[in-house]
Design a protein around this motif. Sequence first.
Motif, short mmCIF file in Angstrom:
data_model
loop_
_atom_site.label_atom_id
_atom_site.label_comp_id
_atom_site.label_asym_id
_atom_site.label_seq_id
_atom_site.Cartn_x
_atom_site.Cartn_y
_atom_site.Cartn_z
N UNK A 1 -0.09 -16.39 1.32
CA UNK A 1 1.23 -15.84 1.05
C UNK A 1 1.06 -14.44 0.48
N UNK A 2 1.62 -13.42 1.17
CA UNK A 2 1.33 -12.04 0.78
C UNK A 2 2.52 -11.13 1.00
N UNK A 3 2.71 -10.18 0.11
CA UNK A 3 3.65 -9.09 0.30
C UNK A 3 2.92 -7.97 1.06
N UNK A 4 3.47 -7.46 2.15
CA UNK A 4 2.81 -6.35 2.85
C UNK A 4 2.63 -5.12 1.98
N UNK A 5 3.59 -4.88 1.10
CA UNK A 5 3.48 -3.86 0.05
C UNK A 5 3.97 -4.52 -1.23
N UNK A 6 3.19 -4.42 -2.30
CA UNK A 6 3.62 -5.03 -3.56
C UNK A 6 4.64 -4.12 -4.25
N UNK A 7 5.84 -4.63 -4.45
CA UNK A 7 6.91 -3.83 -5.03
C UNK A 7 6.90 -3.80 -6.54
N UNK A 8 7.08 -4.95 -7.16
CA UNK A 8 7.17 -5.02 -8.62
C UNK A 8 5.87 -4.58 -9.29
N UNK A 9 4.76 -4.71 -8.59
CA UNK A 9 3.46 -4.32 -9.15
C UNK A 9 3.32 -2.80 -9.27
N UNK A 10 4.26 -2.06 -8.66
CA UNK A 10 4.20 -0.60 -8.76
C UNK A 10 4.16 0.11 -7.43
N UNK A 11 4.70 -0.51 -6.39
CA UNK A 11 4.66 0.03 -5.02
C UNK A 11 3.20 0.26 -4.62
N UNK B 1 20.34 11.39 -16.87
CA UNK B 1 21.13 12.53 -17.33
C UNK B 1 21.35 13.56 -16.22
N UNK B 2 20.48 13.53 -15.21
CA UNK B 2 20.60 14.43 -14.07
C UNK B 2 21.39 13.80 -12.92
N UNK B 3 21.95 12.61 -13.15
CA UNK B 3 22.77 11.97 -12.13
C UNK B 3 21.99 11.16 -11.12
N UNK B 4 20.79 10.72 -11.49
CA UNK B 4 19.97 9.89 -10.61
C UNK B 4 19.64 8.58 -11.34
N UNK B 5 19.91 7.45 -10.69
CA UNK B 5 19.62 6.16 -11.31
C UNK B 5 18.43 5.48 -10.63
N UNK B 6 17.45 5.12 -11.42
CA UNK B 6 16.31 4.35 -10.94
C UNK B 6 15.84 3.48 -12.09
N UNK B 7 14.73 2.78 -11.88
CA UNK B 7 14.20 1.89 -12.91
C UNK B 7 12.68 1.89 -12.83
N UNK B 8 12.08 1.79 -14.00
CA UNK B 8 10.62 1.78 -14.07
C UNK B 8 10.07 0.39 -13.77
N UNK B 9 8.80 0.33 -13.47
CA UNK B 9 8.09 -0.93 -13.37
C UNK B 9 6.68 -0.73 -13.92
N UNK B 10 6.20 -1.72 -14.62
CA UNK B 10 4.86 -1.68 -15.20
C UNK B 10 4.62 -0.44 -16.07
N UNK B 11 5.66 0.00 -16.75
CA UNK B 11 5.58 1.04 -17.79
C UNK B 11 5.29 2.45 -17.27
N UNK B 12 4.57 2.57 -16.17
CA UNK B 12 4.15 3.91 -15.74
C UNK B 12 4.72 4.34 -14.39
N UNK B 13 5.38 3.45 -13.68
CA UNK B 13 5.82 3.76 -12.31
C UNK B 13 7.34 3.85 -12.23
N UNK B 14 7.82 4.97 -11.68
CA UNK B 14 9.24 5.15 -11.39
C UNK B 14 9.45 4.84 -9.92
N UNK B 15 10.43 3.99 -9.64
CA UNK B 15 10.70 3.58 -8.26
C UNK B 15 11.77 4.47 -7.64
N UNK B 16 11.56 4.81 -6.37
CA UNK B 16 12.58 5.51 -5.58
C UNK B 16 12.80 4.71 -4.30
N UNK B 17 13.94 4.04 -4.23
CA UNK B 17 14.25 3.19 -3.07
C UNK B 17 15.75 3.27 -2.81
#
Length: 412
Positions: free
Chosen positions: A189-199, A359-375
Motif C-alpha cells: 500500500x503506497x502513496x505515489x507522492x507522500x503528501x502529509x510527509x512534506x510532498x 497577511x499577503x492574502x494567500x492561505x496555505x498550511x504547514x506540514x512537519x514544521x518546515x514545509x509550506x504546501x502549495x496546492x
Amino acid sequence: MKNHAITLEDRYCAHNYEPLPVVLSSGKGIWLWDQDGKRYMDMMSAYSAVSFGHSHPALVAALSKQASQLAVVSRAFYSDQLGPFLQLLCEMTGMPKALPMNSGAEAVETAIKAARKWGHKVKGIADQTAEIIVCRGNFAGRTTTIVGFSSEDQYRDGFGPFSGGFVSVPFGDAAALEAAITPRTAAFLVEPIQGEAGIIVPPEGYLAKCREICDRHNVLLICDEVQTGLGRTGRLLASDHDGIKPDGLILGKALGGGLLPVSAFLAREDLMAVFTPGDHGSTFGGNPLSAAVGHAALRLLREEKLADNAQRMGERLLTGLRAIPHPAIRQVRGKGLLIGMDLDPSFISAREFCERLMQQGILSKDTHDTVVRFAPPLIITANDIDAALEAIKHTFSSLLTPPAHLTERSYA
C-alpha cells in the motif's frame, strides 16, 4: 479582542486542530473571503478536496438538483445515480470495479479488508496472518488501524493497542520493498507522492519497479491516491507518471467536488470479488446525492482538461518558486499542483511563514514544521500563479518584520 467565532470554536470544539487566525465566510473559485470581506487566494484546496474551486456552478447545480429529488437511500435498494457514476469512474481510471464510500480513510480501510481477504482466500495465506507492506512517512487517515501503521509518533501516541499485520519500509526504495516480501505478504500500500510527509516525490521509475516486484511475487499493488489522484499532479492519476496500473486504487477528496465527502476503492475483478453481501458496507456510501456530485465532478475534470492545466500551472509555480533567491529555502519539490517548499527553521518556521503569507492574502498550511504546501484549485490561471509568486516573494523580503495582527501565541 478575540474574534467571536474563534472564541466559540475554541470553547466548544475539541482542540484537535490549530487553525490560522482567520475566519472564513464565503468562497468562489480559487478565492476565499473572511468575515471582514478580505479576499484570500486558496493555495491549499482543503488538501485537494476543493480541486474544482469553491462553489463551482456546475457542481452546485448538480448538488441542488439531486438534493431536491433524492438525497440518501440505503444501498439495500438500487438508485438511478450510482451506476452511471461508477461506470464513468471505472472507465476513466481503467479499473473494472468500484466500491463507493465517504471519507478517504474509509476507502483505505476498505482496501485493507480486501487485501487481507484476497491474501487468505485467493493467495492462500493462512487465516489471520496476512501482512501488508507500507512506507515510512505514510499518511492514510486517522482510524486506529491506519495510525497503527504510521511512523509518526504523535499519530500513534496513546491510541493503541493496534491491530498489527503491517510491515514498514523506506519510501522510494524498491529494493527495500522486495526484501520485505515474505510468503505472508498480501499487498503493498503506497502513496505515489507522500503528501502529509512534506510532498515527498520518489525517484523516477519507483512505481514501475514496485509494479514489477509485486507481479513477480504475486503481491497486490494498491495506490492510495486520495490526495494525488484526479488531476492533482498533472495526470489523471499520479501513478500514470510511471505508466503503471495498480491492482487496487483509492480515491477521495476531489471526488466530492469540494461539496461533500465521496471516496471509492477500485480494483481488479478477482480482488473486488472477495466482497459478498454483508461483508462490507456504509450507511452513506454511494448515496444518490454523492453519486450525482461525483459524476458531475468527473465530467468537469475531463471536459475542462484540468489535469493538463495542473501540469502547466504546476510547472509555472515550481519554476517561479525555485527562482526565489532566499537562503531560507532549502528545497522546492512536487508534481503538478502539489508542491512543497522546505524552509530552514533557523530562518523561520513553516507555520510562521504561513501566518505571514496570510497577511499577503494567500492561505496555505504547514506540514512537519518546515514545509509550506502549495496546492491550489486546478482551475487556477497563469495570472493567479504570478500573483501568488509576487506575494510569496514579498513575504520572503519582509522576514525581518513581524506580521501584523497575529496571535500572541505565534510569537511567544
